[in-house]
Design an enzyme around this catalytic site. Structure first.
Site, PDB file in Angstrom:
ATOM      1  CE  LYS A  78      -4.547   0.753   0.572  1.00  0.00           C
ATOM      2  NZ  LYS A  78      -5.681  -0.157   0.391  1.00  0.00           N
ATOM      3  N   GLY A 181     -20.984   5.953   4.548  1.00  0.00           N
ATOM      4  CA  GLY A 181     -20.029   6.455   3.561  1.00  0.00           C
ATOM      5  C   GLY A 181     -20.469   6.147   2.141  1.00  0.00           C
ATOM      6  CB  VAL A 182     -22.642   7.732  -0.236  1.00  0.00           C
ATOM      7  CG1 VAL A 182     -23.235   7.291  -1.562  1.00  0.00           C
ATOM      8  CG2 VAL A 182     -23.639   7.442   0.883  1.00  0.00           C
ATOM      9  N   GLY A 183     -19.111   6.735  -0.920  1.00  0.00           N
ATOM     10  CA  GLY A 183     -17.993   7.036  -1.826  1.00  0.00           C
ATOM     11  C   GLY A 183     -18.082   6.110  -3.023  1.00  0.00           C
ATOM     12  CB  VAL A 185     -17.051   0.967  -2.070  1.00  0.00           C
ATOM     13  CG1 VAL A 185     -17.702  -0.354  -1.672  1.00  0.00           C
ATOM     14  CG2 VAL A 185     -15.646   0.730  -2.601  1.00  0.00           C
TER      15      VAL A 185
HETATM   16  N1  PHE Z   1      -8.359   0.378  -2.886  1.00  0.00           N
HETATM   17  C1  PHE Z   1      -8.169  -0.962  -3.331  1.00  0.00           C
HETATM   18  C2  PHE Z   1      -8.243  -1.902  -2.127  1.00  0.00           C
HETATM   19  O1  PHE Z   1      -8.094  -1.497  -0.993  1.00  0.00           O
HETATM   20  C3  PHE Z   1      -6.832  -1.073  -3.949  1.00  0.00           C
HETATM   21  C4  PHE Z   1      -6.702  -1.475  -5.398  1.00  0.00           C
HETATM   22  C5  PHE Z   1      -7.619  -1.175  -6.362  1.00  0.00           C
HETATM   23  C6  PHE Z   1      -5.595  -2.166  -5.782  1.00  0.00           C
HETATM   24  C7  PHE Z   1      -7.456  -1.601  -7.648  1.00  0.00           C
HETATM   25  C8  PHE Z   1      -5.407  -2.591  -7.072  1.00  0.00           C
HETATM   26  C9  PHE Z   1      -6.353  -2.291  -8.015  1.00  0.00           C
HETATM   27  O2  PHE Z   1      -8.475  -3.070  -2.276  1.00  0.00           O
END
Ligand code: PHE
Length: 363
Positions: A78, A181-183, A185
């Protein structure tokens, strides 16, 4: 900071100070056992750099588990770009380009996509210098676009699985689901839930989101301060981490916690605290794998979008069912069961490239 690094069980941390903006870049590579480290780039302001590094380290470990549960052939990593409170658009783009350069210098040890604070448009910028290690560029630039919808699909599938287990029926019709949270996702999750005729409640801190959603039919707005005491069947955290903790758990009036946010527990003991209250927890990294897995599959392995959707549904269903069964059979938390499943793949380094797993049932 030194003690954080000392206690961390990951492989590598790359730190770069971005002098022109005063930002700090932390790239944490937790594990490359199953494949190259892959994880989003989170970009936000932190109270201090220790908090930023800590976030990167925890989130990277979360990615390792996320991929290891289904045995997908990617490792955990990350990046956190810890920015000053104010950052002009032009210097933001330049910072992203310098960040891309750093990712490229790692030569494939770390692949990245969007996360909190970064978008597909940002991935386009990062890819100018960071290609080919950048996922989720916009379709105009040849990418697969946002990972949010595939993450939401997995979370929705997870909610169906836990409901099936708790209520004996996977139908979400009239189930009360509270989305925090309406982001990227949360908004697709809400669409899935509404199509399934669930009774949807939402909470957000951004005024424009609240305005946009509060008057829609079949959806109810819950002010942020009331979220934890609101009675519902399913509480779905889709915003920040750490929302499940010793203060919030005693307040919860739900049967199930199943959402998309990473690192929902503040401390590992929270798993046991939820269990003691008889609240079934779908581990975050088990049900939010869809975006990272799906997009990686599409962009790096040539899956079609439909194939990715199928694999996300299948993967989440299979893993979560097994985890719930294991937790009941062995009287352990679902979090512990998920960790065991992940560790089994990690200790044997058994990446499961076709994801067919050993499942014969037709879900
Ligand atoms: N934000 C995504 C997660 O936490 C990270 C991600 C997205 C990694 C797309 C690779 C491709 O899972």
């Amino acid at each position: 900071m030194e003690s954080l690094l000392q206690e961390w069980d990951g492989e590598t941390v790359v730190i770069q100070r971005d002098h022109p903006t005063g930002a700090w870049i932390f790239i944490a590579i937790h594990s490359t056992k199953l494949g190259p480290a892959t994880g989003g780039t989170r970009m936000k302001h932190y109270p201090d750099q220790r908090a930023a590094l800590e976030d990167a380290l925890k989130l990277a470990a979360g990615m390792t588990f996320k991929f290891a549960v289904p045995g997908f052939d990617r490792g955990g990593g990350k990046a956190v770009i810890s920015i000053p409170e104010e950052l002009e658009p032009a210097s933001r783009s330049e910072l992203l380009m310098r960040y891309g350069k750093l990712v490229q210098q790692l030569g494939g040890a770390f692949y990245t996509g969007p996360d909190v604070g970064t978008s597909t448009a940002d991935m386009d910028i990062i890819a100018e210098t960071g290609s080919p290690y950048i996922f989720c560029r916009t379709p105009e630039k040849g990418g697969a676009g946002s990972s949010g919808p595939l993450t939401a699909l997995g979370v929705f599938t997870g909610i169906q699985v836990v409901c099936e287990h708790v209520y004996g029926n996977s139908s979400l019709k009239d189930r009360k689901v509270l989305v925090q949270g309406v982001g990227s996702v949360g908004k697709t999750l809400i669409e899935y839930l509404r199509n399934a005729e669930a009774d949807v409640m939402f909470s957000d801190v951004a005024e424009e989101i609240i305005q946009q959603y509060r008057d829609q039919p079949g959806i109810q707005y819950i002010p942020a301060e009331d979220v934890y005491q609101t009675e519902c069947d399913v509480f779905a955290p889709c915003a920040f981490g750490g929302v499940i903790n010793k203060e919030t758990i005693p307040q919860l009036k739900c049967r199930i916690v199943a959402g998309g946010a990473n690192n929902q527990f503040e401390s590992p003991q929270d798993a046991e605290r939820l269990r003691a209250r008889d609240i079934l927890y779908a581990p975050d990294y088990v049900i939010n794998v869809g975006g990272a897995m799906g997009i990686t599959g599409i962009e790096a392995q040539g899956w079609s979008w439909e194939e990715a959707e199928e694999k996300v549904i299948h993967t989440v269903r299979y893993a979560l069912k097994r985890i719930i069964e294991m937790s009941e059979a062995e009287s352990i938390t679902t979090d512990e069961a998920a960790r065991r499943m992940a560790n089994e793949h990690l200790s044997h380094s058994t990446a499961n490239t076709d994801l067919s797993m050993d499942v014969k049932e037709d879900f």
